[in-house]
Scaffold this active site. Structure first.
Site, short mmCIF file in Angstrom:
data_model
loop_
_atom_site.label_atom_id
_atom_site.label_comp_id
_atom_site.label_asym_id
_atom_site.label_seq_id
_atom_site.Cartn_x
_atom_site.Cartn_y
_atom_site.Cartn_z
N LYS A 6 -0.89 20.56 -14.27
CA LYS A 6 -0.85 22.27 -14.01
C LYS A 6 -0.96 23.17 -14.92
O LYS A 6 -1.76 23.84 -15.00
CB LYS A 6 0.24 22.31 -12.95
CG LYS A 6 0.35 21.74 -11.70
CD LYS A 6 1.36 22.08 -10.36
CE LYS A 6 1.34 21.05 -9.25
NZ LYS A 6 2.78 21.52 -8.61
N GLU A 44 6.60 8.82 -7.11
CA GLU A 44 7.12 10.18 -7.49
C GLU A 44 8.67 10.10 -7.37
O GLU A 44 9.24 10.80 -8.17
CB GLU A 44 6.74 11.45 -6.55
CG GLU A 44 5.61 12.22 -7.14
CD GLU A 44 5.42 13.56 -6.03
OE1 GLU A 44 4.37 14.04 -6.30
OE2 GLU A 44 6.14 13.81 -5.22
N HIS A 53 -11.35 -9.86 -1.13
CA HIS A 53 -12.89 -10.27 -1.67
C HIS A 53 -12.98 -9.31 -3.03
O HIS A 53 -14.10 -9.37 -3.50
CB HIS A 53 -13.88 -9.66 -0.49
CG HIS A 53 -13.57 -10.57 0.70
ND1 HIS A 53 -14.04 -11.80 0.74
CD2 HIS A 53 -12.56 -10.57 1.64
CE1 HIS A 53 -13.65 -12.29 2.02
NE2 HIS A 53 -12.96 -11.39 2.53
O1 PA5 Z 1 6.10 15.77 -3.68
C1 PA5 Z 1 5.43 16.91 -4.33
O2 PA5 Z 1 6.33 17.93 -4.66
C2 PA5 Z 1 4.17 17.24 -4.23
O3 PA5 Z 1 3.14 16.06 -4.13
C3 PA5 Z 1 3.73 18.33 -3.59
O4 PA5 Z 1 3.96 17.95 -2.29
C4 PA5 Z 1 2.55 18.93 -3.58
O5 PA5 Z 1 2.21 19.22 -5.00
C5 PA5 Z 1 2.01 19.95 -2.72
O6 PA5 Z 1 3.18 21.27 -3.04
P1 PA5 Z 1 3.28 22.32 -2.14
O7 PA5 Z 1 3.55 21.78 -0.59
O8 PA5 Z 1 4.17 23.10 -2.68
O9 PA5 Z 1 1.78 22.85 -2.07
#
Ligand code: PA5
Length: 447
Positions: free
Chosen positions: A424, A289, A310
């Site tokens: 989303k 990310e 394996h």
């Molecule tokens: O790093 C990120 O932004 C995402 O992985 C969020 O952590 C994930 O979408 C969860 O988001 P939230 O804590 O707002 O529910």
């Protein structure tokens, strides 16, 4: 002893002067990071977190963990991505390999299960069955407070708690970790009177393991969160103050970028301990990310070894030469298990009699590192002295700091995640969420 980075086995792929030549680049990235002058600088709260955290909340976390331990046989931790992986990585790294399965009198802490990290109805029903009619509590974790996966799981378990205990008692068994002021979860928590914990504004999900996001479930599992923070504080000290030549986190950032520039576009994080599986999952989110944007980045992958030797072993040894490998090496195994001697050596294993299983594991690791090196996969190693809270804190900080440096070196904003919004938007449109009518029409035409 400390968590260290070793690239000596990659000498055939990177020469010493190349790393030296990277010093200026890495130092410049560090300066941008610590002076908070780069992209995403509103999300640098994690840099000082190990030494500058809310001590009052830290105490409340310990108290809440003790209450959960005393009144619950099961804790359901609801969250996804950055609100899930750190806690699971830590609990699996630190606690018994079969944590949920060992007898309660040996464990003395609740069974811990995770929900809200998928939208699977059979997973949810399975977990409802596992909780059964036992006493349980819920920690719902969502920074935004609006993420669909955890919100759905929370509805399910909230209803289950309220049916079992009534609304008032249920509210005492729900712990909400979210934004200090905004979001649907915060409003719900205030309305219903849940105890709340804060995800600081300036700490993004994937950097939040050392906030209440990670700390409450980790403490509930019986792990020592003081030691975890101490380890992270020492990791911070090393990362911030050691010069480049002695700075493990910066060297890791430099070496992976050098390899990337030589055409290696995949980094495989390899472990030889099943209990490190979720450390790799946490790491993949952190690097994927942070760096995977603007059509750039090293693709972070992982394998569990020797298991995957394996299966994926074939590709790593002999497939497309696109990757380098970073091995997580736990130096001292938690357990000494010795291989016995058989009077008749039918399985041909007597040559190992008297040796520990870990000796065999380490030999497999060393042999594999050399084999992969011979197969033109540069091998890097992160050495973890042992699996305890202190070194895990160091390890978390090591990877977070290196990630910040590495992201700036490759010219991206390591602290945003614009790409995770696209699915989303489509999902909401297809679900008919108010406000998405136009997108819905367009998508339905395409389906
Ligand atoms: O790093 C990120 O932004 C995402 O992985 C969020 O952590 C994930 O979408 C969860 O988001 P939230 O804590 O707002 O529910």
């Amino acid at each position: 002893t400390k968590v260290t980075f070793d690239f000596s086995k990659a000498a055939g792929f990177i020469r010493e002067h190349e790393v030296q030549a990277f010093e200026g680049i890495a130092d410049a990235a560090k300066e941008v990071l610590v002076s908070r002058s780069g992209l995403g600088s509103d999300y640098l709260g994690w840099i000082d977190l190990p030494v500058d955290y809310d001590k009052e909340e830290f105490d409340r976390i310990k108290k809440a963990a003790a209450k959960i331990q005393s009144d619950s046989e099961v804790l359901v931790v609801i969250g996804i991505g950055g609100s899930y992986l750190g806690a699971r990585a830590a609990i699996e790294f630190l606690r018994h390999g079969f944590y949920n399965n060992i007898k309660k009198d040996q464990r003395k802490t609740p069974e811990i299960y995770y929900a809200g990290n998928s939208i699977s109805s059979s997973y949810l029903q399975g977990l409802i069955d596992v909780v059964g009619d036992r006493d349980f509590s819920v920690n719902i974790i969502s920074k935004s407070g609006t993420t669909t996966e955890p919100a759905i799981a929370f509805r399910v378990f909230k209803e289950m708690l309220e049916k079992k205990y009534g609304k008032a008692e249920a509210a005492k068994r729900i712990y909400a970790t979210t934004d200090k002021a905004k979001g649907a979860l915060k409003h719900l928590a205030d309305e219903e009177g849940y105890q709340t914990f804060v995800v600081p504004d300036d700490v993004g999900g994937r950097f939040s393991v050392l906030t209440a996001v990670g700390l409450l479930p980790i403490a509930a599992s019986g792990a020592d969160i003081d030691e975890l923070m101490k380890g992270a504080a020492s990791g911070r000290e090393l990362a911030l103050n050691k010069p480049f030549a002695e700075n493990d986190a910066m060297q890791y950032a430099a070496v992976r970028n050098i390899l990337h520039r030589k055409g290696k576009s995949v980094e495989i994080l390899a472990n030889y301990e099943p209990s490190l599986h979720y450390v790799s999952e946490w790491w993949k989110q952190l690097y994927g990310e942070s760096e995977g944007k603007d059509q750039k980045g090293i693709y972070p992958a992982s394998v569990d070894l020797t298991t995957d030797l394996h299966s994926m072993g074939q590709f790593i040894q002999d497939g497309s030469r696109i990757m380098f490998e970073t091995v997580l090496n736990v130096e001292k195994s938690r357990v000494e298990l010795t291989i016995g001697e058989e009077p008749v050596d039918l399985d041909g294993l007597n040559y190992l009699a008297g040796k520990t299983v870990d000796f065999v594991n380490k030999s497999a690791m060393n042999g594999t590192i050399l084999a992969h090196t011979d197969g033109n996969v540069p091998n890097l190693r992160v050495d973890i002295p042992e699996q305890n809270e202190y070194y895990l804190g160091q390890l978390f900080y090591f990877f977070e700091f290196a990630c910040g440096i590495s992201g700036y070196v490759s010219g991206v904003n390591p602290f945003n995640q614009p790409g995770v919004e696209s699915y989303k938007k489509n999902m909401f449109a297809l679900l008919g969420k108010p406000g998405y009518e136009k997108e819905r029409e367009e998508l339905l035409k395409r389906l």
